[in-house]
Design an enzyme around this catalytic site. Structure first.
Site, short mmCIF file in Angstrom:
data_model
loop_
_atom_site.label_atom_id
_atom_site.label_comp_id
_atom_site.label_asym_id
_atom_site.label_seq_id
_atom_site.Cartn_x
_atom_site.Cartn_y
_atom_site.Cartn_z
N PRO A 181 3.46 -4.15 -3.34
CA PRO A 181 3.33 -2.77 -3.82
C PRO A 181 2.61 -2.70 -5.16
CG PRO A 181 5.50 -3.61 -4.32
CD PRO A 181 4.75 -4.74 -3.67
N ARG A 185 -12.35 6.00 -10.09
CA ARG A 185 -11.86 6.30 -8.73
C ARG A 185 -12.45 7.59 -8.13
NH1 ARG A 185 -7.12 7.36 -7.52
NH2 ARG A 185 -7.07 6.24 -5.53
N GLY A 189 0.77 -1.22 0.00
CA GLY A 189 0.00 0.00 0.00
C GLY A 189 0.81 1.27 0.00
N ARG A 204 -0.08 -0.19 -6.29
CA ARG A 204 -0.23 1.18 -6.79
C ARG A 204 1.12 1.85 -7.09
NH1 ARG A 204 -4.39 4.29 -5.58
NH2 ARG A 204 -4.95 2.89 -3.86
N CYS A 240 -24.22 9.57 -18.12
CA CYS A 240 -25.48 10.10 -17.63
C CYS A 240 -25.67 9.76 -16.15
CB CYS A 240 -26.64 9.53 -18.45
SG CYS A 240 -28.20 10.34 -18.11
N GLU A 241 -24.82 10.36 -15.32
CA GLU A 241 -24.87 10.22 -13.86
C GLU A 241 -24.41 11.54 -13.25
OE1 GLU A 241 -25.84 7.75 -11.91
OE2 GLU A 241 -26.01 6.08 -13.33
#
Length: 413
Positions: free
Chosen positions: A271, A309, A227, A273, A343-344
């Site tokens: 690791p 994200r 992380g 990310r 469309c949100e």
């Protein structure tokens, strides 16, 4: 920092506008030099003892990027049969794959067993299942260390509120199940969460898992999880994860354990990310700018189907504006909300963000999208997923995943 992509020469002399025109938008663009640099860095976190960095494939599953991880000495963690197959296709030998699933079927577990891939069990019931399928085999167990960390509660994977791992209080039952099926507990693993910039929670979790490890005899490996964070606010001069300081603080903890345990097993970290996030940007076209109730909205083709994200985790991604191939200076900023084309109402890349004034036809360059970017893409609103291109070490540009088409989507019917 006025411009990250200029500072690191992200496009390696290529004109981003020409890249966008040739390959279309939205477009994931990767830089091989940055990817290799980060993968090499994690491979050297521990040098005093046996160690491997296990890149977490879920962060980015592109086979061409997996090949880079293999070349840079990384092993890999897989969370599904699909990820195992991706790794095998990329050339990873079975010994360099660690299957770390969560609530999987007997069929998935059997696939890993048949392919000789070390598997971690996430619960006592999963350990029972593994034992029934592979009597006399070797297996790992995932321990919940009681410590969690991360940028959002949805990415914290350790502690009292998470679904992951076996609590320490159930270790006696681990041994009972192992004895029942003549299993060897070859390793233990943990993961406290994703994207932490302060090493202390991780160091605390390492100390804790090593304390727990003393209850297990003859472990072949101990996996600390991962992380390590990256600076998503780099345009505001957020500092990098303090890797060198972290390594200095980690080594004495390992020294102490090795003395107590009598030897050094293989240490691992995960690791995901850190290896890939900074190695990619998304190029998207600004198609419309409008003003509603005193607010300015810049509408792009980077919808939540392309990068989820921000909508899912309220994640921050820096955005640079490119006009006619050049980065627009940040000397003059105005508050704008950057949206996608889905469309949100939650389809927002950046809300009320100070940015150079965006105009129709500009490129929005979204930074740090290599981790959990394309791998979390969807075809929502029946929009095909974008292409991925790699800027190679020699500056050439190659397609490493073609753009999906409507025909690709229709084929499933």
């Amino acid at each position: 920092m006025n411009s990250f992509i200029e500072n690191v020469n992200f496009f390696e002399g290529n004109d981003p506008e020409k890249i966008a025109q040739e390959y279309g938008t939205p477009l994931y663009v990767y830089n091989e030099n940055i990817l290799r640099n980060r993968m090499d860095a994690v491979a050297k976190v521990i040098t005093k003892y046996p160690y491997t960095a296990n890149y977490s494939v879920k962060a980015n599953t592109n086979i061409h990027i997996l090949k880079l991880a293999l070349e840079e000495g990384n092993n890999c963690d897989a969370m599904s049969v699909g990820e195992i197959q991706m790794l095998l296709k990329a050339g990873f030998p079975k010994e360099r794959i660690f299957f770390v699933p969560n609530n999987v079927s007997a069929e998935e577990m059997q696939f890993a067993i048949d392919h000789g891939i070390m598997t971690s069990c996430d619960s006592l019931q999963q350990l029972e299942l593994y034992g029934s399928l592979n009597k006399g085999g070797k297996v790992a167990v995932r321990i919940n260390p009681g410590v969690g960390a991360g940028h959002h509660e949805k990415v914290i994977t350790g502690g009292k509120k998470t679904k992951f791992g076996i609590s320490e209080e159930f270790i006696p039952q681990i041994f009972e199940i192992a004895a029942k099926y003549n299993l060897t507990i070859a390793g233990i693993n943990q993961h406290i969460g994703s994207l932490f910039m302060d090493p202390q929670p991780y160091l605390d979790a390492v100390t804790n898992i090593l304390r727990i490890a003393l209850q297990f005899k003859d472990l072949e490996f101990i996996d600390f999880g991962g992380g390590y964070g990256i600076p998503y606010h780099k345009l505001d001069d957020e500092k990098d994860f303090p890797m060198e300081d972290f390594k200095k603080r980690l080594e004495p903890i390992l020294d102490d354990f090795v003395v107590k345990y009598g030897r050094a097993p293989l240490f691992k970290s995960e690791p995901g990310r850190f290896c890939v996030a900074e190695g990619s940007v998304i190029l998207g076209r600004v198609h419309a700018v409008k003003h509603n109730n005193g607010k300015t909205f810049a509408g792009t083709d980077i919808g939540m189907n392309v990068l989820v994200r921000p909508s899912m985790y309220d994640s921050w991604h820096d955005i640079e504006v490119i006009r006619e191939g050049k980065v627009v200076s940040r000397d003059s900023l105005m508050e704008q909300t950057v949206t996608g084309n889905i469309c949100e109402s939650g389809d927002l890349l950046a809300k009320d963000r100070p940015l150079p004034e965006m105009k129709r036809g500009d490129l929005a360059c979204v930074l740090d999208t290599g981790a959990y970017g394309w791998s979390m893409c969807s075809t929502y609103n029946s929009r095909p997923r974008p292409a991925e291109v790699l800027i190679c070490k020699d500056g050439s540009v190659k397609v490493i995943r073609r753009r999906e088409t409507i025909e690709d989507l229709m084929r499933l019917f």
